[in-house]
Design a protein around this motif. Structure first.
Motif, PDB file in Angstrom:
ATOM      1  N   CYS A 178     -15.583   8.055 -37.227  1.00  0.00           N
ATOM      2  CA  CYS A 178     -15.267   6.630 -37.048  1.00  0.00           C
ATOM      3  C   CYS A 178     -14.382   6.113 -38.183  1.00  0.00           C
ATOM      4  O   CYS A 178     -13.433   5.358 -37.945  1.00  0.00           O
ATOM      5  N   CYS A 230     -10.983   7.621 -37.611  1.00  0.00           N
ATOM      6  CA  CYS A 230     -10.341   7.061 -36.425  1.00  0.00           C
ATOM      7  C   CYS A 230      -9.802   5.656 -36.720  1.00  0.00           C
ATOM      8  O   CYS A 230      -8.678   5.316 -36.331  1.00  0.00           O
ATOM      9  N   CYS A 285      -5.998   4.758 -36.392  1.00  0.00           N
ATOM     10  CA  CYS A 285      -5.597   3.711 -35.432  1.00  0.00           C
ATOM     11  C   CYS A 285      -4.692   2.677 -36.110  1.00  0.00           C
ATOM     12  O   CYS A 285      -3.729   2.190 -35.512  1.00  0.00           O
ATOM     13  N   CYS A 328     -10.758  -0.486 -30.443  1.00  0.00           N
ATOM     14  CA  CYS A 328     -11.208   0.801 -30.993  1.00  0.00           C
ATOM     15  C   CYS A 328     -11.542   0.652 -32.484  1.00  0.00           C
ATOM     16  O   CYS A 328     -12.596   1.102 -32.944  1.00  0.00           O
ATOM     17  N   ASP A 377     -15.154   1.181 -34.108  1.00  0.00           N
ATOM     18  CA  ASP A 377     -15.278   2.186 -35.176  1.00  0.00           C
ATOM     19  C   ASP A 377     -15.992   1.589 -36.383  1.00  0.00           C
ATOM     20  O   ASP A 377     -16.845   2.230 -37.009  1.00  0.00           O
ATOM     21  N   CYS A 415     -18.808   2.748 -28.633  1.00  0.00           N
ATOM     22  CA  CYS A 415     -17.628   3.283 -29.311  1.00  0.00           C
ATOM     23  C   CYS A 415     -17.060   4.485 -28.545  1.00  0.00           C
ATOM     24  O   CYS A 415     -15.843   4.627 -28.416  1.00  0.00           O
ATOM     25  N   CYS A 427     -13.240   4.643 -27.304  1.00  0.00           N
ATOM     26  CA  CYS A 427     -12.392   5.702 -27.876  1.00  0.00           C
ATOM     27  C   CYS A 427     -11.987   6.722 -26.808  1.00  0.00           C
ATOM     28  O   CYS A 427     -10.876   7.266 -26.857  1.00  0.00           O
ATOM     29  N   CYS A 482      -9.061   9.663 -31.559  1.00  0.00           N
ATOM     30  CA  CYS A 482      -9.932   8.919 -30.633  1.00  0.00           C
ATOM     31  C   CYS A 482     -10.807   9.872 -29.823  1.00  0.00           C
ATOM     32  O   CYS A 482     -12.005   9.628 -29.648  1.00  0.00           O
ATOM     33  N   CYS A 517     -13.420  11.272 -32.049  1.00  0.00           N
ATOM     34  CA  CYS A 517     -14.407  10.232 -32.368  1.00  0.00           C
ATOM     35  C   CYS A 517     -15.338  10.016 -31.168  1.00  0.00           C
ATOM     36  O   CYS A 517     -16.565   9.900 -31.336  1.00  0.00           O
TER      37      CYS A 517
END
Lengths: 112, 112, 112, 112
Positions: free
Chosen positions: B23, B26, B30, B42, B46, B81, B85, B93, B96
């Motif tokens: 997380c 990610c 992101c 997302c 996260d 999540c 994701c 993603c 994750c």
């Protein structure tokens, strides 16, 4: 599963997570000892050291540009906790002291 | 170094730490994508999921009697999540989402 | 300075922060009591309850859609901590028990 | 309800909690802006700064002997976040920048 971090970040992250687990375990075990009184300062430092290791670990996981400052604070906490835990003969204290020493060393190296 | 936990606690702990790292990674990744807008939800999840995994991990490390309640909340966060994701094709993603699914499953089993 | 949250979120947030401070203070004070042994379970629950209040507070501050699940776990922790702290006559325990009861109530109401 | 801390600890604690709330709110609000891309670095620093403020707040609440080291790291995070947030005209960014500046100042004073 998560892509590897740069080796020096990864080394500190591993040390932080090991130290975090050792501090949480040591505090729980200290609270079950016959002489809790004697372990009070150990519990106190385990609590602080665990919090700093946890925060440091998350900054490393996210590759934060602020990790050096946090590593410096974490190393200080680990050194204080290692010194206290190292004075007690319980296995959980000796293991915690060793984990703290390794974490302090890895965090000092990364913060330098 | 730290003595092993009971296998079911250890399994959830490992899943929480893997999910936490996924997380954090990610969210950072992101924020570097060209279309950050599309990743906003997302990043949001996260952030929440990482916080719940981190707290759950610490309760497991210390063998807290309250771990079941926390595992239940953590599983809900992981499921939310994973769903978000899983809709994005970026490697971070997909990784994750997978870590979230495993963590949700381990935490649900432990809370049952 | 920060814009006010919806009243029910704000009420739980205030209760979580008050409970967090009370738990941190109670744990520190318990560790300084003559009979630490008798306070071991109180320290243990203060530690857990503080962690859950802190995580819940942050989800409320960020208006997370996952706050209900976290509030439910937090209320359970507060209830367990209130029950233990309420059995001790130290001011810090009585104050902590009262803060835990209020936080449990606010979190239960929000999670409903 | 909880007994007052020493005035300088209390001042930093209040500043940390205000800054934590401002960072959490700012990150959430940034994620809802039309141009999330432009806010990416702000979100990133809000996330770090919130984590450091939260950890610092807890060390202050428990009157930890390690608070000075943590305050130093927290001040650095607040300064970085204030500099970034201060460049954006959104109310949530300006309010966050101001909360970060006050927290940095209080933590620097306490760590000195």
């Amino acid at each position: 599963m998560t892509p590897a971090l740069a080796p020096d970040l990864q080394r500190s992250l591993d040390a932080c997570l090991t130290c975090l687990a050792a501090c949480e375990h040591c505090a729980t075990a200290c609270l079950q000892e016959d002489d809790v009184q004697m372990m009070a300062n150990c519990i106190r430092l385990d609590r602080d050291c665990a919090d700093l290791c946890a925060t440091t670990a998350r900054l490393l996981m996210r590759e934060s540009p602020l990790h050096a400052e946090m590593c410096r604070a974490c190393a200080a906490a680990c050194e204080a906790c290692a010194q206290e835990c190292g004075q007690h003969q319980h296995d959980h204290c000796q293991q915690c002291a060793e984990a703290c020493r390794r974490c302090a060393e890895a965090c000092r190296a990364l913060a330098a």
